[in-house]
Design a protein around this motif. Structure first.
Motif, mmCIF file in Angstrom:
data_model
loop_
_atom_site.group_PDB
_atom_site.id
_atom_site.type_symbol
_atom_site.label_atom_id
_atom_site.label_comp_id
_atom_site.label_asym_id
_atom_site.label_seq_id
_atom_site.Cartn_x
_atom_site.Cartn_y
_atom_site.Cartn_z
ATOM 1 N N ALA A 141 29.562 53.467 -56.585
ATOM 2 C CA ALA A 141 28.980 52.291 -57.256
ATOM 3 C C ALA A 141 29.331 51.007 -56.512
ATOM 4 O O ALA A 141 28.474 50.131 -56.342
ATOM 5 C CB ALA A 141 29.475 52.222 -58.704
ATOM 6 N N ASP A 156 18.566 48.823 -58.561
ATOM 7 C CA ASP A 156 18.543 49.627 -59.783
ATOM 8 C C ASP A 156 19.047 51.057 -59.565
ATOM 9 O O ASP A 156 18.685 51.968 -60.294
ATOM 10 C CB ASP A 156 17.130 49.662 -60.369
ATOM 11 C CG ASP A 156 16.122 50.288 -59.411
ATOM 12 O OD1 ASP A 156 16.435 50.444 -58.213
ATOM 13 O OD2 ASP A 156 15.011 50.619 -59.874
ATOM 14 N N ASP A 158 21.765 54.123 -59.520
ATOM 15 C CA ASP A 158 22.915 54.574 -60.294
ATOM 16 C C ASP A 158 23.769 55.501 -59.419
ATOM 17 O O ASP A 158 23.242 56.456 -58.832
ATOM 18 C CB ASP A 158 22.426 55.313 -61.544
ATOM 19 C CG ASP A 158 23.574 55.845 -62.360
ATOM 20 O OD1 ASP A 158 24.196 55.052 -63.091
ATOM 21 O OD2 ASP A 158 23.866 57.055 -62.249
ATOM 22 N N TYR A 160 26.103 57.752 -60.146
ATOM 23 C CA TYR A 160 26.162 59.149 -60.573
ATOM 24 C C TYR A 160 24.885 59.896 -60.187
ATOM 25 O O TYR A 160 24.937 61.014 -59.680
ATOM 26 C CB TYR A 160 26.398 59.243 -62.086
ATOM 27 C CG TYR A 160 26.360 60.663 -62.585
ATOM 28 C CD1 TYR A 160 27.456 61.497 -62.419
ATOM 29 C CD2 TYR A 160 25.220 61.185 -63.186
ATOM 30 C CE1 TYR A 160 27.426 62.820 -62.842
ATOM 31 C CE2 TYR A 160 25.169 62.494 -63.623
ATOM 32 C CZ TYR A 160 26.283 63.308 -63.452
ATOM 33 O OH TYR A 160 26.238 64.615 -63.871
ATOM 34 N N GLU A 161 23.725 59.275 -60.424
ATOM 35 C CA GLU A 161 22.454 59.925 -60.073
ATOM 36 C C GLU A 161 22.367 60.190 -58.572
ATOM 37 O O GLU A 161 21.925 61.261 -58.150
ATOM 38 C CB GLU A 161 21.273 59.068 -60.513
ATOM 39 C CG GLU A 161 21.052 59.053 -61.996
ATOM 40 C CD GLU A 161 19.892 58.165 -62.396
ATOM 41 O OE1 GLU A 161 19.355 58.397 -63.495
ATOM 42 O OE2 GLU A 161 19.499 57.255 -61.637
#
Length: 196
Positions: A141, A156, A158, A160-161
């Motif tokens: 992150a 935008d 993420d 984790y994704e």
């Protein structure tokens, strides 16, 4: 405290530092052996690579599960520590993100036999996945945020994704020499760039 106490304290610290370095060398050796021979590799092979006796390994890690867990945690820590260091040394945040993802891919692809070991009944394995996420998602992150603030990638994304997607691209890569997970992950990271 007299001078004798102070001297004794000074002697103890280098020994602790040496012991820590020796343990890290042992974990590095075990990790390298696990890559080539799997987590069931003979302890004598790990000891030989580390330049220690097998008794030293058993003193630190009484069971194979203890050793596997320690190697996994050691490698997660190395990957976590690499993120901030890459932000300092790479020319751009996107370059740092790309280099870190390369390290993450190496970590995932070289876990030869670890998945089977993690499915065992050993209680120590239960918390490893949470530990992995707790340590690495914030690092990813931070790298994504730095690249977004620099205007290099979309804002935008993420962490984790992204890590889950990279992980999915790495599944089976160690067993199929025709499949180049690193190349596909490289395309994914290149695709994060904002259009000019």
């Amino acid at each position: 405290m007299d001078d004798g106490d102070c001297g004794a304290g000074n002697v103890a610290k280098p020994k602790r530092a040496d012991a820590r370095r020796n343990k890290e060398s042992l974990l590095d050796a075990a990790g390298a052996i696990f890559v080539t021979s799997g987590v069931e590799a003979p302890v004598r092979d790990i000891a030989a690579k580390a330049g220690v006796g097998t008794a030293t390994i058993y003193r630190h890690f009484p069971t194979r599960a203890d050793l596997v867990i320690a190697v996994y945690r050691h490698q997660v820590e190395a990957c976590a520590e690499a993120g901030p260091a890459l932000l300092e040394t790479e020319p751009t945040p996107h370059a740092a993100l790309g280099r870190w993802i390369d390290l993450f891919v190496d970590f995932l692809v070289t876990k030869h036999g670890l998945a089977e070991a993690l499915r065992s009944d050993h209680a120590g394995f239960d918390t490893l996945h949470a530990y992995f996420l707790d340590r690495l998602v914030p690092v990813c992150a931070r790298l994504l945020d730095a690249a977004a603030r620099a205007g290099e990638i979309r804002a935008d994304l993420d962490a984790y994704e992204l890590m889950r997607g990279v992980g999915n691209l790495c599944i089976g890569a160690a067993q199929d020499p025709r499949y180049d997970a690193r190349r596909l992950v490289g395309l994914l990271i290149a695709g994060l760039r904002r259009p000019d």
